[in-house]
Write an enzyme that holds these catalytic residues in place. Sequence first.
Site, PDB file in Angstrom:
ATOM      1  N   GLY A  69       0.806  -1.218   0.000  1.00 41.01           N
ATOM      2  CA  GLY A  69       0.000   0.000   0.000  1.00 41.01           C
ATOM      3  C   GLY A  69       0.839   1.269   0.000  1.00 41.01           C
ATOM      4  O   GLY A  69       0.506   2.248  -0.675  1.00 41.01           O
ATOM      5  N   THR A  70       1.936   1.261   0.739  1.00 39.11           N
ATOM      6  CA  THR A  70       2.766   2.467   0.824  1.00 39.11           C
ATOM      7  C   THR A  70       3.309   2.834  -0.554  1.00 39.11           C
ATOM      8  O   THR A  70       3.279   4.000  -0.955  1.00 39.11           O
ATOM      9  CB  THR A  70       3.928   2.234   1.815  1.00 39.11           C
ATOM     10  OG1 THR A  70       3.364   1.897   3.085  1.00 39.11           O
ATOM     11  CG2 THR A  70       4.799   3.469   1.954  1.00 39.11           C
ATOM     12  N   ASN A 155      -7.864   4.277   9.055  1.00 34.50           N
ATOM     13  CA  ASN A 155      -7.251   3.104   9.671  1.00 34.50           C
ATOM     14  C   ASN A 155      -7.265   3.146  11.191  1.00 34.50           C
ATOM     15  O   ASN A 155      -7.203   2.118  11.845  1.00 34.50           O
ATOM     16  CB  ASN A 155      -5.809   2.942   9.185  1.00 34.50           C
ATOM     17  CG  ASN A 155      -5.015   4.214   9.288  1.00 34.50           C
ATOM     18  OD1 ASN A 155      -5.342   5.212   8.631  1.00 34.50           O
ATOM     19  ND2 ASN A 155      -3.985   4.224  10.102  1.00 34.50           N
ATOM     20  N   GLN A 183      -7.942   0.004   4.006  1.00 34.40           N
ATOM     21  CA  GLN A 183      -8.723  -0.572   5.107  1.00 34.40           C
ATOM     22  C   GLN A 183     -10.148  -0.938   4.681  1.00 34.40           C
ATOM     23  O   GLN A 183     -10.849  -1.646   5.395  1.00 34.40           O
ATOM     24  CB  GLN A 183      -8.788   0.418   6.287  1.00 34.40           C
ATOM     25  CG  GLN A 183      -7.441   0.702   6.925  1.00 34.40           C
ATOM     26  CD  GLN A 183      -6.894  -0.474   7.727  1.00 34.40           C
ATOM     27  OE1 GLN A 183      -7.614  -1.391   8.103  1.00 34.40           O
ATOM     28  NE2 GLN A 183      -5.600  -0.459   7.991  1.00 34.40           N
ATOM     29  N   GLY A 204      -2.067  -6.004   0.152  1.00 35.22           N
ATOM     30  CA  GLY A 204      -2.276  -7.444   0.288  1.00 35.22           C
ATOM     31  C   GLY A 204      -2.512  -7.920   1.709  1.00 35.22           C
ATOM     32  O   GLY A 204      -3.407  -8.725   1.969  1.00 35.22           O
ATOM     33  N   HIS A 205      -1.708  -7.395   2.652  1.00 36.01           N
ATOM     34  CA  HIS A 205      -1.768  -8.000   3.992  1.00 36.01           C
ATOM     35  C   HIS A 205      -2.937  -7.503   4.829  1.00 36.01           C
ATOM     36  O   HIS A 205      -3.099  -7.908   5.980  1.00 36.01           O
ATOM     37  CB  HIS A 205      -0.437  -7.846   4.729  1.00 36.01           C
ATOM     38  CG  HIS A 205      -0.081  -6.457   5.157  1.00 36.01           C
ATOM     39  ND1 HIS A 205       0.067  -6.113   6.485  1.00 36.01           N
ATOM     40  CD2 HIS A 205       0.177  -5.339   4.456  1.00 36.01           C
ATOM     41  CE1 HIS A 205       0.414  -4.838   6.570  1.00 36.01           C
ATOM     42  NE2 HIS A 205       0.489  -4.349   5.341  1.00 36.01           N
ATOM     43  N   THR A 241      11.012  -6.916 -11.386  1.00 29.82           N
ATOM     44  CA  THR A 241      10.544  -8.268 -11.708  1.00 29.82           C
ATOM     45  C   THR A 241       9.291  -8.581 -10.905  1.00 29.82           C
ATOM     46  O   THR A 241       9.245  -8.345  -9.694  1.00 29.82           O
ATOM     47  CB  THR A 241      11.653  -9.295 -11.380  1.00 29.82           C
ATOM     48  OG1 THR A 241      12.806  -8.945 -12.144  1.00 29.82           O
ATOM     49  CG2 THR A 241      11.228 -10.703 -11.710  1.00 29.82           C
ATOM     50  N   CYS A 331       4.729   5.454  16.514  1.00 31.83           N
ATOM     51  CA  CYS A 331       5.758   5.719  17.502  1.00 31.83           C
ATOM     52  C   CYS A 331       6.905   6.348  16.739  1.00 31.83           C
ATOM     53  O   CYS A 331       7.344   5.784  15.735  1.00 31.83           O
ATOM     54  CB  CYS A 331       6.233   4.369  18.009  1.00 31.83           C
ATOM     55  SG  CYS A 331       6.344   4.192  19.742  1.00 31.83           S
TER      56      CYS A 331
HETATM   57  C1  LIG Z   1      -4.849   3.351   5.337  1.00 36.07           C
HETATM   58  C2  LIG Z   1      -3.526   2.707   5.075  1.00 36.07           C
HETATM   59  N1  LIG Z   1      -2.805   3.081   4.000  1.00 36.07           N
HETATM   60  C3  LIG Z   1      -1.615   2.534   3.705  1.00 36.07           C
HETATM   61  C4  LIG Z   1      -1.066   1.568   4.515  1.00 36.07           C
HETATM   62  C5  LIG Z   1       0.268   0.982   4.155  1.00 36.07           C
HETATM   63  O1  LIG Z   1       0.121  -0.256   3.508  1.00 36.07           O
HETATM   64  P1  LIG Z   1       1.357  -1.289   3.469  1.00 36.07           P
HETATM   65  O2  LIG Z   1       1.553  -1.781   4.863  1.00 36.07           O
HETATM   66  O3  LIG Z   1       0.900  -2.369   2.521  1.00 36.07           O
HETATM   67  O4  LIG Z   1       2.527  -0.551   2.928  1.00 36.07           O
HETATM   68  C6  LIG Z   1      -1.762   1.151   5.668  1.00 36.07           C
HETATM   69  C7  LIG Z   1      -1.162   0.172   6.592  1.00 36.07           C
HETATM   70  O5  LIG Z   1      -1.387   0.215   7.782  1.00 36.07           O
HETATM   71  C8  LIG Z   1      -3.024   1.736   5.943  1.00 36.07           C
HETATM   72  O6  LIG Z   1      -3.733   1.368   7.018  1.00 36.07           O
END
Ligand SMILES: Cc1ncc(COP(=O)(O)O)c(C=O)c1O
Length: 395
Positions: A69-70, A155, A183, A204-205, A241, A331
Amino acid sequence: MTAYLDHAATTPMRPEALEAMVDELARHGNASSLHTSGRRTRRTVEEARERFAAAIGSTPSEVVFTAGGTEADNLALKGLFWARQGAARRPVVVTTSVEHHAVLDPADWLAEHEGADVVRLPVDAFGRLEVGALHEVLDERTDDVALVSVMWANNEVGTVQPVAEVVEAAHARGVPVHTDAVQAVGWLPLDFLASGVDCLTVSGHKVGGPVGAGALVARRGLDLTPVVHGGGQERGTRSGTLDAPSIRAFAVAADRAVAAPQVDAPRVADLRDDLVRAVLDAVPDAVLRGDPTRDGRLPGNAHFTFPGCEGDSLLYLLDARGVECSTGSACQAGVPQPSHVLLAMGVPEHEARGALRFSLGWASTKDDVSALAEAIGPVVDRARRAGLSSAAARP
Ligand SMILES: Cc1ncc(COP(=O)(O)O)c(C=O)c1O
């Protein structure tokens, strides 16, 4: 037995996704290679792309796989910002004050390195975007706005954002919209095409797939400048890749997760309502944060502040009793910070310090809620006694 109440941080892999991942890890082949193994891997990735696209309501060619996601948020913010700079400069990035750092920090980076002018829109006491403020910015700076980024659901406090209203307001002025739906996917009804957003982040996670897999779903024709350069994979939008095992498992998990708004969500929302009642019974002065209505928040989210307590002390005391949760906020260098989300909602700093987020997921059971119900009263009492005695000991 541990009661895991931190599914918003990461949720266990779904068995079908784990099985797909292990199976794929045992194979080899680079999806860009022309030989048989390469072509087989390519087929696996493309089948996963089709499966994921069907789950999210996009076409396969709109899916850009990322390492989470990041990365997808970074691609959306920076990629859209850069692509929107032409003869006319459009320096304004509009977002909210309650986004995840995966959105806020790339926006701040653009401000520092690219001269972006970042507008963090205010939210109400539930953490919901003030849409009027969005209209004001769009009216005042119409030709200067590069993009609008508003998350689908928060989140920390679980509040669902008015994304449809955001799309309407931004598109009326020709401004593209990104939404971080990390989320929301699997918990709220969500269809990429129907939503009208220009691009959308998935991780994914959070859906029962592996950590380190994700996607930016970007509508056909959307101009995005790549952030990662290299071998030109993903039509040049995201080089590297392709991680076939993770992609295959991610698609399986997303496919299972999107059935959840019908299947898992009502079950999990009932469990969450039981959890909220149990916490308020045990600690009557605890304050439920976020939208109190069932439709206004994520089904698995319960977020409280506990007056007179430090969230991290409560977290460790609960952990010692086998209950795992989160303070919800980051944190920095090991020093707990009050949540920027709570502060934006107008929660005073001393109250924001006593925050705990309990988040339920596909694997949650009544036993998880019972374990918390038993532990929370004694834990809060103990934290308060310790707080009072350390306050009394202070000179
Ligand atoms: C709203 C939101 N965006 C982005 C992320 C980041 O996703 P990732 O952990 O897959 O990089 C999170 C992870 O906590 C999230 O809650």
